[in-house]
Design an enzyme around this catalytic site. Structure first.
Site, PDB file in Angstrom:
ATOM      1  N   ASN A   9      -0.282  -6.020 -17.556  1.00 41.25           N
ATOM      2  CA  ASN A   9       0.301  -5.330 -16.926  1.00 41.25           C
ATOM      3  C   ASN A   9       2.198  -6.333 -16.567  1.00 41.25           C
ATOM      4  O   ASN A   9       1.829  -6.662 -15.776  1.00 41.25           O
ATOM      5  CB  ASN A   9       0.040  -5.217 -15.395  1.00 41.25           C
ATOM      6  N   TRP A  10       3.429  -5.736 -17.134  1.00 35.73           N
ATOM      7  CA  TRP A  10       4.487  -6.637 -17.197  1.00 35.73           C
ATOM      8  C   TRP A  10       4.998  -6.485 -16.039  1.00 35.73           C
ATOM      9  O   TRP A  10       5.897  -7.276 -14.814  1.00 35.73           O
ATOM     10  CB  TRP A  10       4.989  -6.637 -18.234  1.00 35.73           C
ATOM     11  N   LYS A  11       4.509  -4.847 -14.770  1.00 31.50           N
ATOM     12  CA  LYS A  11       5.665  -4.596 -13.953  1.00 31.50           C
ATOM     13  C   LYS A  11       6.557  -5.013 -13.967  1.00 31.50           C
ATOM     14  O   LYS A  11       7.308  -4.138 -15.336  1.00 31.50           O
ATOM     15  CB  LYS A  11       5.061  -5.202 -12.502  1.00 31.50           C
ATOM     16  N   HIS A  97      -2.413   2.461 -10.289  1.00 35.27           N
ATOM     17  CA  HIS A  97      -2.310   0.897  -9.630  1.00 35.27           C
ATOM     18  C   HIS A  97      -1.692   0.562  -8.107  1.00 35.27           C
ATOM     19  O   HIS A  97      -1.854   1.867  -7.691  1.00 35.27           O
ATOM     20  CB  HIS A  97      -1.282   0.432 -10.166  1.00 35.27           C
ATOM     21  N   GLU A  99      -0.452  -0.032  -6.791  1.00 38.80           N
ATOM     22  CA  GLU A  99       1.169  -0.423  -5.931  1.00 38.80           C
ATOM     23  C   GLU A  99       1.793   1.291  -6.094  1.00 38.80           C
ATOM     24  O   GLU A  99       2.812   1.534  -5.228  1.00 38.80           O
ATOM     25  CB  GLU A  99       2.766  -0.820  -7.146  1.00 38.80           C
ATOM     26  N   GLU A 169      -9.177  -3.423  -8.770  1.00 34.57           N
ATOM     27  CA  GLU A 169      -8.252  -3.862  -8.794  1.00 34.57           C
ATOM     28  C   GLU A 169      -8.323  -4.398  -6.493  1.00 34.57           C
ATOM     29  O   GLU A 169      -7.999  -3.482  -6.510  1.00 34.57           O
ATOM     30  CB  GLU A 169      -6.950  -4.169  -8.718  1.00 34.57           C
ATOM     31  N   GLY A 175      -1.593 -10.873  -6.378  1.00 36.55           N
ATOM     32  CA  GLY A 175      -0.540 -10.969  -6.098  1.00 36.55           C
ATOM     33  C   GLY A 175      -0.907 -12.211  -5.186  1.00 36.55           C
ATOM     34  O   GLY A 175       1.012 -12.433  -4.639  1.00 36.55           O
ATOM     35  N   SER A 215      -5.064 -11.132  -9.313  1.00 41.66           N
ATOM     36  CA  SER A 215      -5.165 -12.806  -9.491  1.00 41.66           C
ATOM     37  C   SER A 215      -5.658 -13.237 -10.905  1.00 41.66           C
ATOM     38  O   SER A 215      -6.227 -15.035 -11.019  1.00 41.66           O
ATOM     39  CB  SER A 215      -4.673 -13.064  -8.455  1.00 41.66           C
ATOM     40  N   GLY A 236      -2.112  -9.637 -13.897  1.00 36.92           N
ATOM     41  CA  GLY A 236      -0.252  -8.815 -13.986  1.00 36.92           C
ATOM     42  C   GLY A 236       0.254 -10.378 -14.110  1.00 36.92           C
ATOM     43  O   GLY A 236       0.832 -10.441 -15.475  1.00 36.92           O
ATOM     44  N   GLY A 237       0.972 -10.834 -13.193  1.00 37.16           N
ATOM     45  CA  GLY A 237       1.451 -12.325 -13.430  1.00 37.16           C
ATOM     46  C   GLY A 237       1.266 -13.651 -14.423  1.00 37.16           C
ATOM     47  O   GLY A 237       2.150 -13.826 -15.586  1.00 37.16           O
TER      48      GLY A 237
END
Length: 254
Positions: A9-11, A97, A99, A169, A175, A215, A236-237
């Site tokens: 997930n590059w967001k 998600h 967010e 999640e 994050g 994470s 994610g990151g």
């Protein structure tokens, strides 16, 4: 056997040149992806067409939208529909998600409509669920996640349910640098699978891939993915770093 999935997930990150370089770097690593494994890149909407073309010749590698709207067409300026995604070769969509739930107030009922639309267009929904820290602190995470499943997914037929990917999640581990232990991940994944079994039976429950998101990185992926009810991760990151994500793909169960 359930599919094992590494989903990136590059967001809202990367320029077009950066996105192309990252995708090339990961694909050029020539990681062997077995028939039981899938790699999915959830890229920003402006890059969907480019990404879909780049992965077209790669077996078991797919592109996902990070969001869709709850209608197929109409006067909804700025939104993207499942019909549009299908027309450009996108096979997956991330739905719900944390967010989206937090910043855009997406309800369980609203997400139910999105899931239904995805299935109508043969797009696989990656349905996200999970609890915030205050809910975990009072040991209400199981009931909270169960409610998310019941209100968004449990009106699906058994056949439809088997087309859904679930991503657990824990919001407190997204994050933040905090990660649920592999035991905590397994506990929730087993709970989710038990609720699926209660509703649809063991055969269906055992055919639904459940990913962990929170994470995930190269250093912990193998331990987390090694748990019996964890079928990969929504990353994610770490998915923005080619070497990290390549290592995460390699950590999938064969």
């Amino acid at each position: 056997m359930r599919k094992q999935i590494a989903a990136a997930n590059w967001k809202m990150n990367l320029t077009i040149n950066e996105a192309e370089t990252l995708l090339y770097s990961i694909l050029d690593a020539n990681v062997e992806v077995s028939e039981n494994q899938k790699v999915v890149f959830a890229v920003p909407a402006p890059y969907l067409t480019l990404a879909a073309k780049k992965v077209a010749d790669n077996n078991n590698v797919f592109i996902a939208a990070q969001n869709i709207y709850s209608k197929k067409s109409g006067a909804f300026t700025g939104e993207v529909s499942v019909t549009m995604l299908k027309s450009i070769g996108v096979n997956y969509a991330v739905i719900g998600h944390s967010e989206r739930r937090e910043y855009f107030n997406e309800s369980n009922q609203f997400l139910r409509d999105k899931v239904k639309l995805c299935l109508e267009e043969s797009i696989v929904p990656i349905f996200c669920c999970g609890e915030a820290l205050p809910i975990r602190e009072v040991d209400q995470q199981n009931q909270f996640v169960q409610t998310q499943l019941e209100e968004s997914l449990f009106d699906l037929s058994a056949d439809e349910m088997q087309q859904v990917v679930i991503a657990y999640e824990p919001i407190w581990a997204i994050g933040t640098g905090k990660t649920a232990t592999s035991e905590q991940a397994q506990e929730m994944h087993a709970h989710i699978r038990s609720r699926l079994a209660h509703k649809y039976g063991d055969a269906v429950a055992n055919n639904v891939s459940i990913l962990y998101g929170g994470s995930v990185k190269a250093s912990n992926a193998k331990e987390i993915f090694g748990k019996p009810d964890v079928d990969g991760g929504l990353v994610g990151g770490a998915s923005l770093i080619a070497d990290e994500f390549v290592a995460i793909i390699k950590a999938l169960k064969s």
